[in-house]
Design an enzyme around this catalytic site. Structure first.
Site, PDB file in Angstrom:
ATOM      1  N   SER A   1       0.879  -1.190   0.000  1.00 43.61           N
ATOM      2  CA  SER A   1       0.000   0.000   0.000  1.00 43.61           C
ATOM      3  C   SER A   1       0.903   1.222   0.000  1.00 43.61           C
ATOM      4  O   SER A   1       2.064   1.154   0.449  1.00 43.61           O
ATOM      5  CB  SER A   1      -0.847   0.006   1.269  1.00 43.61           C
ATOM      6  OG  SER A   1      -1.403   1.295   1.498  1.00 43.61           O
TER       7      SER A   1
ATOM      8  N   TYR B   1      -2.629  -1.095  10.397  1.00 48.91           N
ATOM      9  CA  TYR B   1      -2.541  -1.284   8.938  1.00 48.91           C
ATOM     10  C   TYR B   1      -1.206  -0.743   8.401  1.00 48.91           C
ATOM     11  O   TYR B   1      -0.499  -1.429   7.653  1.00 48.91           O
ATOM     12  CB  TYR B   1      -3.723  -0.564   8.277  1.00 48.91           C
ATOM     13  CG  TYR B   1      -3.823  -0.764   6.782  1.00 48.91           C
ATOM     14  CD1 TYR B   1      -4.373  -1.927   6.248  1.00 48.91           C
ATOM     15  CD2 TYR B   1      -3.377   0.218   5.904  1.00 48.91           C
ATOM     16  CE1 TYR B   1      -4.475  -2.109   4.877  1.00 48.91           C
ATOM     17  CE2 TYR B   1      -3.476   0.046   4.524  1.00 48.91           C
ATOM     18  CZ  TYR B   1      -4.027  -1.121   4.016  1.00 48.91           C
ATOM     19  OH  TYR B   1      -4.125  -1.291   2.656  1.00 48.91           O
TER      20      TYR B   1
HETATM   21  C1  BGC Z   1      -6.227   1.586   1.915  1.00 57.42           C
HETATM   22  C2  BGC Z   1      -7.399   2.397   1.438  1.00 57.42           C
HETATM   23  C3  BGC Z   1      -6.966   3.835   1.194  1.00 57.42           C
HETATM   24  C4  BGC Z   1      -5.696   3.921   0.352  1.00 57.42           C
HETATM   25  C5  BGC Z   1      -5.165   5.330   0.233  1.00 57.42           C
HETATM   26  C6  BGC Z   1      -5.093   1.726   0.944  1.00 57.42           C
HETATM   27  O1  BGC Z   1      -4.020   0.930   1.314  1.00 57.42           O
HETATM   28  O2  BGC Z   1      -6.614   0.213   2.055  1.00 57.42           O
HETATM   29  O3  BGC Z   1      -8.445   2.342   2.389  1.00 57.42           O
HETATM   30  O4  BGC Z   1      -8.001   4.549   0.512  1.00 57.42           O
HETATM   31  O5  BGC Z   1      -4.705   3.083   0.894  1.00 57.42           O
HETATM   32  O6  BGC Z   1      -5.101   5.979   1.479  1.00 57.42           O
END
Ligand code: BGC
Length: 271
Positions: free
Chosen positions: A156, A169
């Site tokens: 991410s 996360y």
């Molecule tokens: C998340 C999303 C978020 C995006 C940008 C991703 O890794 O799961 O919820 O919109 O990152 O912030």
């Protein structure tokens, strides 16, 4: 007569974790369209996984759905056994499964923390370990690929962008980043490539609450210089390239597919 061009992933066998929805489903379909057989893993939502398999079959591809909680060692083992029994090997692993359990740090429960770490980080370790063992056993088959195996870790933008309210996360994705690079360093001499794709805001169920609300969507767009929310197929295309020999000299890399979200857009007219 001109020879018909072979699909880039012809004769390859791929496993996509969390392949029943969102980015995972798009990756499964893109790999299948590029010629790979695809195991569509899911934890819940059998119907959605079967729908992805049916869509691939309609398109003349081959796929199967297998249930496994990837944070569980035994379930991961038996999923790999199922794949090896059916297709006699694996060429591509896509560590895609990921989830969010958002809370302010002071309110975050141990269960919120463990659930996210279990799927997002431990799950990537468990699947990578099984795949790497099999790649080492198989060795290189030059008729299939120049590499003995390819692993894609779906991370991410939050592997570099801190994210208040999401410490579990962001920590899991920061972990994926160095897990991926360390595994890439360790496995490169065996010709196993390990790379990451770090998506930005992609239109999937994980962030539906934000993009379904017009005000939320407008706010989100201020963070995306390219001016649109990403589509799951944007990630599918990148995955095909990183899984194919087109990227044979690429290992330990992170490809940000984010419309410029990691370019500090708030500095465009400030600072
Ligand atoms: C998340 C999303 C978020 C995006 C940008 C991703 O890794 O799961 O919820 O919109 O990152 O912030």
């Amino acid at each position: 007569m001109t020879k018909k061009l072979e699909k880039p992933l012809a004769r390859q066998r791929a496993l996509v974790t969390g392949g029943s929805s969102g980015i995972g489903a798009a990756i499964a379909k893109a790999l299948a369209a590029a010629g790979a057989k695809v195991l569509v893993n899911y934890a819940g939502g059998k119907d959605r996984a079967e729908a992805v398999v049916a869509e691939i079959a309609d398109d003349d591809g081959e796929a199967m759905a297998v249930r496994a909680d990837i944070s569980d060692e035994q379930q991961v083992r038996s999923m790999f056994e199922t794949m090896l029994a059916a297709w006699d090997g694996i060429d591509i692993l896509v560590n895609n499964s990921g989830l969010q359990r958002d809370a302010a740090l002071v309110d975050m429960t141990v269960d919120d923390w463990d659930t996210v770490m279990g799927v997002n980080l431990r799950g990537q370790f468990l699947c990578t370990r099984e795949a790497a063992r099999e790649f080492l056993r198989q060795g290189i088959n030059p008729k299939v690929s120049s590499a003995a195996g390819k692993i894609l870790c779906i991370s991410s933008v939050h592997d570099v962008i801190p994210w208040a309210g999401h410490v579990n996360y962001a920590a899991s994705k920061g972990g994926v980043s160095l897990f991926m690079k360390s595994a890439a360093q360790e496995l490169a001499p065996s010709r196993i490539r390990v790379n990451a794709i770090s998506p930005g805001a992609i239109r999937t169920p994980i962030n539906r609450e934000v993009w379904e609300d017009p005000a939320g969507e407008a706010d989100l767009l201020t963070l995306i210089p390219y001016g649109r929310i990403g589509e799951p197929s944007d990630i599918g295309k990148a995955a095909v390239w990183l899984a194919s020999d087109q990227s044979d000299y690429v290992t330990g890399a992170t490809l940000y597919v984010d419309g410029g979200m990691t370019l500090y857009p708030e500095f465009a007219d400030n600072g």
